[in-house]
Design an enzyme around this catalytic site. Structure first.
Site, mmCIF file in Angstrom:
data_model
loop_
_atom_site.group_PDB
_atom_site.id
_atom_site.type_symbol
_atom_site.label_atom_id
_atom_site.label_comp_id
_atom_site.label_asym_id
_atom_site.label_seq_id
_atom_site.Cartn_x
_atom_site.Cartn_y
_atom_site.Cartn_z
ATOM 1 N N GLY A 14 0.767 -1.240 0.000
ATOM 2 C CA GLY A 14 0.000 0.000 0.000
ATOM 3 C C GLY A 14 0.794 1.284 0.000
ATOM 4 O O GLY A 14 0.317 2.312 0.489
ATOM 5 N N SER A 15 1.984 1.280 -0.600
ATOM 6 C CA SER A 15 2.742 2.543 -0.608
ATOM 7 C C SER A 15 2.094 3.574 -1.545
ATOM 8 O O SER A 15 2.127 4.777 -1.270
ATOM 9 C CB SER A 15 4.213 2.315 -0.965
ATOM 10 O OG SER A 15 4.368 1.988 -2.320
ATOM 11 N N ASN A 16 1.482 3.102 -2.623
ATOM 12 C CA ASN A 16 0.760 4.052 -3.489
ATOM 13 C C ASN A 16 -0.487 4.582 -2.779
ATOM 14 O O ASN A 16 -0.804 5.770 -2.895
ATOM 15 C CB ASN A 16 0.387 3.394 -4.820
ATOM 16 C CG ASN A 16 1.550 3.421 -5.797
ATOM 17 O OD1 ASN A 16 1.875 4.465 -6.349
ATOM 18 N ND2 ASN A 16 2.209 2.281 -5.975
ATOM 19 N N ARG A 93 -5.718 -8.544 -9.001
ATOM 20 C CA ARG A 93 -6.733 -9.292 -9.753
ATOM 21 C C ARG A 93 -7.121 -8.523 -10.996
ATOM 22 O O ARG A 93 -7.108 -7.296 -10.987
ATOM 23 C CB ARG A 93 -8.004 -9.473 -8.913
ATOM 24 C CG ARG A 93 -7.869 -10.515 -7.888
ATOM 25 C CD ARG A 93 -8.989 -10.512 -6.887
ATOM 26 N NE ARG A 93 -8.526 -11.316 -5.776
ATOM 27 C CZ ARG A 93 -8.628 -12.636 -5.732
ATOM 28 N NH1 ARG A 93 -9.264 -13.290 -6.669
ATOM 29 N NH2 ARG A 93 -8.110 -13.317 -4.729
ATOM 30 N N ASN A 109 -5.537 2.582 -12.792
ATOM 31 C CA ASN A 109 -4.538 1.654 -12.260
ATOM 32 C C ASN A 109 -3.152 2.250 -12.460
ATOM 33 O O ASN A 109 -2.945 3.041 -13.388
ATOM 34 C CB ASN A 109 -4.639 0.321 -13.018
ATOM 35 C CG ASN A 109 -3.604 -0.694 -12.548
ATOM 36 O OD1 ASN A 109 -3.427 -0.911 -11.348
ATOM 37 N ND2 ASN A 109 -2.897 -1.315 -13.477
ATOM 38 N N HIS A 111 0.793 1.094 -13.180
ATOM 39 C CA HIS A 111 1.606 -0.048 -13.610
ATOM 40 C C HIS A 111 3.085 0.371 -13.620
ATOM 41 O O HIS A 111 3.416 1.446 -14.128
ATOM 42 C CB HIS A 111 1.178 -0.505 -15.011
ATOM 43 C CG HIS A 111 1.961 -1.687 -15.470
ATOM 44 N ND1 HIS A 111 1.742 -2.950 -14.956
ATOM 45 C CD2 HIS A 111 2.988 -1.800 -16.342
ATOM 46 C CE1 HIS A 111 2.610 -3.793 -15.515
ATOM 47 N NE2 HIS A 111 3.362 -3.124 -16.362
ATOM 48 N N GLN A 175 8.563 7.561 -8.586
ATOM 49 C CA GLN A 175 7.761 8.253 -9.613
ATOM 50 C C GLN A 175 6.292 7.847 -9.535
ATOM 51 O O GLN A 175 5.405 8.651 -9.811
ATOM 52 C CB GLN A 175 8.324 7.964 -11.012
ATOM 53 C CG GLN A 175 9.703 8.525 -11.236
ATOM 54 C CD GLN A 175 9.767 10.020 -10.982
ATOM 55 O OE1 GLN A 175 8.921 10.773 -11.457
ATOM 56 N NE2 GLN A 175 10.746 10.463 -10.206
ATOM 57 N N GLU A 176 6.036 6.587 -9.170
ATOM 58 C CA GLU A 176 4.639 6.151 -9.009
ATOM 59 C C GLU A 176 3.943 7.039 -7.985
ATOM 60 O O GLU A 176 2.806 7.474 -8.177
ATOM 61 C CB GLU A 176 4.585 4.691 -8.527
ATOM 62 C CG GLU A 176 5.079 3.683 -9.541
ATOM 63 C CD GLU A 176 4.904 2.251 -9.059
ATOM 64 O OE1 GLU A 176 3.898 1.941 -8.398
ATOM 65 O OE2 GLU A 176 5.786 1.416 -9.329
#
Ligand code: GRF
Length: 211
Positions: A14-16, A93, A109, A111, A175-176
């Site tokens: 869960g870092s994002n 998923r 999302n 990626h 960067q995310e």
């Protein structure tokens, strides 16, 4: 107008999610995380949500007779929390028809590669093994395919000779955490327009005007 309510789906650390919660808390984005949902009871993402006082819901896929039934439960939860945008953040998923129909063009999302290169699992490692000189990350709308939906924003990082898959992943992750909130900011401002595969934004409101 109320703030955009986010439903975040995460299966892991869960870092994002954290980057999104932080951006919401500091007012960088006109949005709030309304609920965090996980298919993994032990996901640290759920713990991060609880610590922030945000509802954390575990939905056990094994408890349902089919993917459709499982997704109906997810959709019901998202709707109960008034979700306007679904953010997949390490959700492991494929999203199916039930969720896509309920939230069409409202699921995004992140990626860890420059799509359309290296979709699927371990995008960072795939890119590193391939020997690319640049990689990065992508935020995109979710469609039926595996990481195939219209691209909202990307960030590029160099790949160095002495990189490992791990050091490259860390560079990409930084960067995310920057571009995921940025994509939400654009969505929340109602600035994104999807035309076929192309996502555009109103002049002066896109990421390039914020560097
Ligand atoms: C990130 O690398 C993201 O790009 C991918 O899954 C990972 C999730 O990491 N989809 P975290 O759980 O947000 O730390």
């Amino acid at each position: 107008m109320g703030k955009l309510r986010l439903g975040v789906l995460a299966s892991g650390r869960g870092s994002n999610l954290q980057a999104i919660m932080d951006a919401a808390a500091t007012g960088k984005i006109e949005a709030e995380v309304a609920v965090v949902i996980s298919d993994n009871e032990g996901a640290f993402a759920l713990e991060r949500a609880r610590r922030a006082g945000i509802p954390a819901e575990f939905v056990d896929p094994e408890a349902f007779s089919s993917k459709e039934e499982y997704e109906k439960a997810i959709v019901a939860l998202l709707q109960r929390y008034g979700t306007g945008l679904v953010c997949l953040a390490g959700y492991m998923r494929m999203v199916g028809k039930v969720m896509l129909d309920a939230f069409w063009n409202k699921i995004i999302n992140i990626h860890p590669a420059l799509l359309p290169s290296f979709p699927g699992l371990h995008g960072q490692e795939q890119a590193w093994k391939h020997g690319v000189k640049y990689s990065g990350c992508t935020v995109h709308f979710v469609d039926e395919g595996m990481d195939t939906g219209p691209i909202i924003i990307q960030a590029v990082v160099p790949v160095y000779d002495d990189d490992t898959a791990d050091t490259l992943s860390a560079r990409i992750l930084e960067q995310e955490h920057r571009i995921y909130p940025e994509a939400i900011r654009l969505f929340a401002g109602g600035k994104l327009k999807i035309t076929g595969r192309k996502v555009s934004w109103e002049k002066g409101t896109g990421p390039l005007s914020h560097s």
